[in-house]
Design a protein around this motif. Structure first.
Motif, PDB file in Angstrom:
ATOM      1  N   UNK A 126      -4.792   3.636  -7.687  1.00  0.00           N
ATOM      2  CA  UNK A 126      -3.346   4.147  -8.276  1.00  0.00           C
ATOM      3  C   UNK A 126      -3.403   3.956  -9.741  1.00  0.00           C
TER       4      UNK A 126
ATOM      5  N   UNK B 265       0.720  -1.268   0.078  1.00  0.00           N
ATOM      6  CA  UNK B 265       0.058   0.049  -0.120  1.00  0.00           C
ATOM      7  C   UNK B 265       0.826   1.257   0.074  1.00  0.00           C
TER       8      UNK B 265
ATOM      9  N   UNK C 268      -6.169   0.396  -3.146  1.00  0.00           N
ATOM     10  CA  UNK C 268      -5.151   1.249  -3.340  1.00  0.00           C
ATOM     11  C   UNK C 268      -4.739   1.095  -4.781  1.00  0.00           C
TER      12      UNK C 268
ATOM     13  N   UNK D 235       0.560   6.572  -6.736  1.00  0.00           N
ATOM     14  CA  UNK D 235      -0.835   7.335  -7.057  1.00  0.00           C
ATOM     15  C   UNK D 235      -0.531   8.954  -6.621  1.00  0.00           C
ATOM     16  N   UNK D 236       0.442   9.238  -5.584  1.00  0.00           N
ATOM     17  CA  UNK D 236       0.388  10.460  -5.364  1.00  0.00           C
ATOM     18  C   UNK D 236       1.607  11.483  -6.417  1.00  0.00           C
TER      19      UNK D 236
ATOM     20  N   UNK E  44       0.550   3.945  -2.973  1.00  0.00           N
ATOM     21  CA  UNK E  44       0.287   5.426  -2.771  1.00  0.00           C
ATOM     22  C   UNK E  44       1.200   6.138  -3.132  1.00  0.00           C
TER      23      UNK E  44
END
Lengths: 158, 817
Positions: free
Chosen positions: B171, B129, B167, B136-137, B133
């Protein structure tokens, strides 16, 4: 989608800024200032939504950032903190308004009656809470039970 | 100090933050920060390898300093090192640092991607995760390249944990948005859609955002999601309050998921399968029913969550626009909200009703609320709510209530916020024109607009009123009279002077009989405003004066004297000076016949799309739907007037570029702007046609009942009288540049330069149609001897359809002595 999430206090200090779109550092600064200016002048007789077209201040914003024209800010004030979510104009206002509240209730539970100082001293943990509930500009998890369970588990890790 | 948990103390960080907060001044803060930065720098450079805990602490401090607003130019390497730790807290700080301080150093990127790769394949859901993340960020191209193929696999694998799936879904969404070419869904499509059936509601919540985005780009591939979404929604909506324990929020079952499902369904038309459709309609009815039931809780969270679903359901109903019963019910529900004590709900109801107004099924139902909406316009304290009320009035306007609505909007305009005035003005102008049965009402309305909000009355608006007055004989006298009266006000907006000047110049004769508005009185009235006006307005007034000389010979002496004075003929502005000089001369040397021909009354303008509508669209942005255009499209199978969908309408945009007649261009009345869009015949005959029509086409004066839309094609005219052709050529005696010839297909312009014995002429051919000329050729014939002295050089030929001149061919000629 969510463009950014901001937590600011009344004086304009940012306690959390989470960006889901590309902005330069000075653009981010300008946005933070504009949001603060727009949101702090509103009171109970106003709605919790600010569409960028309406406000004179936001008109300046829309001139500076042409890509900003189709956004709106959904916000709520909790004691001395403003929680603002900037979303597309077509997004569901009430859903995000309650999304904010859901997030605040989780923070409250996690930090045991959260206050502004908690967010200052544990800033790196606040990001974790945010990432549990919001990701890639969308809502990721809405169950407070599940989020808190996960956060407590993470808290126990070394 | 807030409680700090075991093992994650980072006491040093807490102390540092306290120190910063205790600094009494900015200088003290900077000093403290610099001290810390120096400390950290030395620790990072030091001989001793730092342990994980210290590294974590220092990287976290750096992050804090950065978030305070200071630049950080080191620490990235250490942050990346933290990624390879096997301790969660250290990894987390590492990932946080690199997500917030994104660095484009390629070496770092390589290391980061490596670390992510390791975490993704670690089978540890927490680490996976964290990695997801981070992707994705940050969502960079490099990450997309590295992981776009891996993530779908993780998403649909059977052994992936639920939280990891959540997630992974989002993502993947991020990667798809930033690098759509790298995310190939092909083989994963059905498995991704199937996530809608997952028993973990969080997974469904996350997956549905991904599916919605993918459906918008590839509707056919993902259309199986519709029936799955409907069943899911149905199960949620009809669930008892004890189901969905974890996902019930203030007694509302899965509100966010319900909203997302309803949003997904808005990507598709109503389901074709009868059973699915039936279930969905049942769902929507249940939602509407629930809104009428007494609330299970007094808390605002409960009603907000419930209403969030309700508004989304109403959006879906509007999107389908096929169930009259549902539409009317929706309208009634919104009508109740219009008077709710909560401002949020009143605002949303007004907004939602705006879209309902455009549906033929609910338009009448919406109109029943007109009094409530007018009241909102007058009494709401939040300007954005007032604005929504104005939008709704605009949307619900039709023939039956136009007068009332326009009157209300005008009175609102008097006290409206400056930021919204221009939009309001455009809307009032559009409504007034569209629904005018009695054009004197239209003239009154526009003049009122100018009086109330003159600064915001753009050119398009007052050009339009002049066009309409010129096109309609029956309102000319009334316009002249009204404008005359309006000009008598002591403080008169400049736009009023422009309109007044033009109209009196054209139609002042219609009121000249009354001694109160005799020619001299009219002239003095206009001239009294002269010195207060800007240059363009003065130019317009000068033109009005020469028209007066033509209309009222008895004023000739007075006006000539005005023209003759130094402030006119020696005016520092070239345009004004030129006009004064030329008009003075014209009035002296031209016989009354010639003067009358030159200053003949303006012929009617051709009908074409209102540029006001185009301007309004431009203002509101391409995303906004103007509901009157939707109406038009439904009624007229609309062509010119704006698309029925949300995209920008190219015809409208093109039409808005068409030149609106400016008073100076058409002053001499030789030709008016020709209409747009007449397709040429075959290319062979085109050449013949172009040169056989020696004059401009007479525009059709047909104005159909609904105002500015007309599908009457422009008719062709026989050749104009010789005097006009002469005038066209004669002007080249003293002018080097100008239009040589023009009809509705083609405009030929000349630009020439002469120096001693050398001359150069450029001929420009403008394609006025919306289609391309093919095989366009030109010939120039020279009489007799001239041929030997002239050199022809074609410089460039390009054929492009446009309303502006984009095609030209240059011919160079030189005359030897």
């Amino acid at each position: 989608m969510i463009r950014f999430i901001l937590i600011q206090n009344r004086a304009g200090k940012t306690r959390l800024a989470k960006w889901y779109m590309q902005f330069d550092d000075d653009e981010k600064q300008k946005l933070i200032e504009e949001v603060h200016a727009v949101v702090t002048v509103r009171d109970a007789k106003h709605t919790n939504f600010v569409e960028v077209w309406d406000q004179l201040v936001s008109y300046a914003l829309s001139v500076l950032f042409p890509q900003f024209r189709n956004f709106k800010i959904i916000y709520r004030r909790y004691a001395g903190l403003y929680f603002c979510i900037c979303v597309d104009v077509t997004d569901n206002n009430l859903a995000y308004l309650e999304g904010i509240h859901n997030f605040v209730e989780v923070l409250n539970e996690y930090f045991h009656n959260v206050c502004e100082l908690d967010l200052v001293f544990n800033f790196y943990k606040v990001y974790t809470v945010v990432d549990e509930m919001f990701l890639a500009g969308e809502i990721r998890e809405t169950s407070q039970t599940k989020v808190l369970k996960q956060l407590l588990m993470l808290q126990s890790l070394e | 100090m807030p409680a700090v948990s075991k093992g994650d103390g980072m006491r040093g960080l807490a102390v540092f933050i306290s120190d910063i907060r205790n600094c009494k001044s900015k200088e003290a803060e900077i000093k403290r920060i610099n001290k810390e930065l120096a400390n950290i720098r030395s620790k990072f450079k030091g001989d001793k390898a730092l342990d994980g805990y210290s590294k974590k602490k220092y990287v976290c401090k750096l992050l804090f300093i950065f978030l305070l607003g200071h630049d950080i130019d080191f620490g990235h390497m250490e942050a990346v090192n933290l990624l390879s730790s096997n301790k969660y807290t250290e990894k987390q700080i590492g990932y946080l640092f690199i997500s917030v301080l994104v660095n484009s150093n390629s070496e770092l990127i390589r290391l980061i991607n490596n670390a992510i790769k390791n975490d993704l394949s670690s089978r540890n859901p927490t680490f996976m995760c964290l990695a997801l993340h981070c992707i994705a960020n940050v969502g960079s191209r490099e990450m997309a390249e590295a992981f776009a193929s891996e993530i779908p696999r993780i998403l649909v694998a059977g052994d992936t944990m639920d939280s990891v799936k959540q997630s992974a879904a989002l993502c993947l969404l991020r990667l798809y948005k930033t690098s759509p070419d790298l995310v190939l869904m092909g083989e994963w499509t059905s498995r991704v859609v199937h996530l809608l059936n997952d028993q973990h509601m969080g997974v469904v919540t996350a997956a549905i955002s991904l599916i919605t985005c993918l459906s918008q780009k590839n509707p056919d591939e993902f259309k199986t999601c519709v029936s799955l979404a409907v069943s899911r929604l149905s199960r949620i909506v009809s669930s008892a309050s004890t189901d969905l324990q974890d996902y019930t929020y203030y007694f509302v079952p899965a509100p966010w998921l319900s909203c997302k499902l309803l949003r997904l369904l808005q990507c598709y038309p109503p389901p074709e399968d009868g059973a699915v459709k039936g279930r969905l309609v049942e769902c929507l009815e249940t939602i509407l029913n629930k809104a009428q039931e007494p609330p299970k809780s007094k808390k605002v969270q409960h009603s907000n969550a419930k209403n969030a679903i309700l508004f989304e359901a109403i959006s879906l109903i509007i999107h389908y626009d096929s169930e009259p019963n549902l539409l009317v019910r929706a309208c009634n529900q919104l009508g109740q909200f219009l008077q709710h004590r909560e401002t949020n709900l009143r605002y949303l109801a007004l907004e939602s009703m705006c879209t309902l107004a455009s549906s033929e099924f609910s338009h009448e139902a919406v109109k029943t609320h007109i009094e409530t909406v007018i009241n909102a316009l007058k009494t709401e304290r939040d300007v954005s709510v007032r604005q929504r009320a104005a939008d709704l009035l605009y949307a619900m306007c039709d023939r039956s209530n136009a007068k009332q609505i326009v009157a209300e909007m005008l009175s609102y305009l008097e006290t409206a916020d400056y930021s919204i005035r221009e939009e309001m003005v455009l809307k009032v102008a559009i409504l007034a024109e569209k629904y005018a049965v009695d054009y004197s009402w239209y003239v009154d309305t526009i003049l009122n607009l100018i009086r109330i909000a003159g600064d915001y009355v753009s050119e398009e608006v007052w050009y339009r009123v002049i066009q309409i007055v010129i096109n309609r004989d029956d309102v000319q006298g009334y316009a002249a009279k009204t404008v005359f009266e309006a000009l008598q006000a002591p403080a008169c907006h400049e736009n009023m002077v422009k309109v007044g000047g033009y109209i009196l110049g054209e139609f002042g004769n219609l009121i000249a009989g009354d001694p109160r508005s005799s020619p001299l009185v009219q002239f003095n009235l206009l001239h009294s405003k002269f010195h207060l006006c800007s240059v363009p307005t003065r130019a317009l007034l000068l033109s009005a004066y020469i028209k007066f000389i033509n209309l009222f010979p008895e004023t000739k002496a007075t006006i000539q004297e005005v023209l003759r004075c130094d402030s006119q003929i020696r005016n520092s502005d070239v345009e004004l000076q030129q006009r004064a000089v030329e008009y003075l001369k014209l009035s002296s040397i031209a016989s009354t016949d010639v003067l009358a021909t030159v200053l003949e009354e303006m012929p009617p303008f051709p009908e074409r799309e209102s540029s006001i509508l185009a301007k309004l669209k431009k203002k509101k942005g391409p995303g906004a739907v103007s509901v009157t255009e939707l109406e038009d499209n439904k009624r007229e199978g609309g062509e010119l007037n704006g698309g029925g969908d949300r995209g920008p309408d190219t015809a409208a945009m093109a039409a808005s570029n068409a030149s609106t007649p400016s008073p100076s261009a058409d002053l001499l009345g030789i030709r008016s702007a020709a209409p747009v869009g007449a397709p040429p015949a075959s290319t062979g005959s085109l050449l013949v046609d172009v040169f056989s029509e020696a004059g401009p086409a007479a525009p059709s004066a047909a104005v159909n009942d609904d105002g500015f839309l007309s599908s009457a094609p422009p008719s062709e005219d026989p050749a104009p009288p010789l005097s006009e052709a002469d005038e066209l050529l004669n002007k080249f005696v003293c002018k080097n540049n100008g239009v040589l010839f023009e009809n509705q297909l083609l405009q030929i312009g000349i630009k020439s330069e002469y120096r001693q014995n050398l001359g150069r002429m450029y001929l420009f051919y403008g394609n006025k149609t919306s289609v391309q000329f093919a095989s366009f050729t030109t010939t120039v014939s020279c009489p007799g001897d001239l041929q030997s002295h002239i050199l022809f050089v074609p410089l460039c030929s390009e054929t492009k359809p446009s309303n502006r001149i984009t095609q030209w061919k240059a011919i160079t000629s030189s005359l030897s002595p």
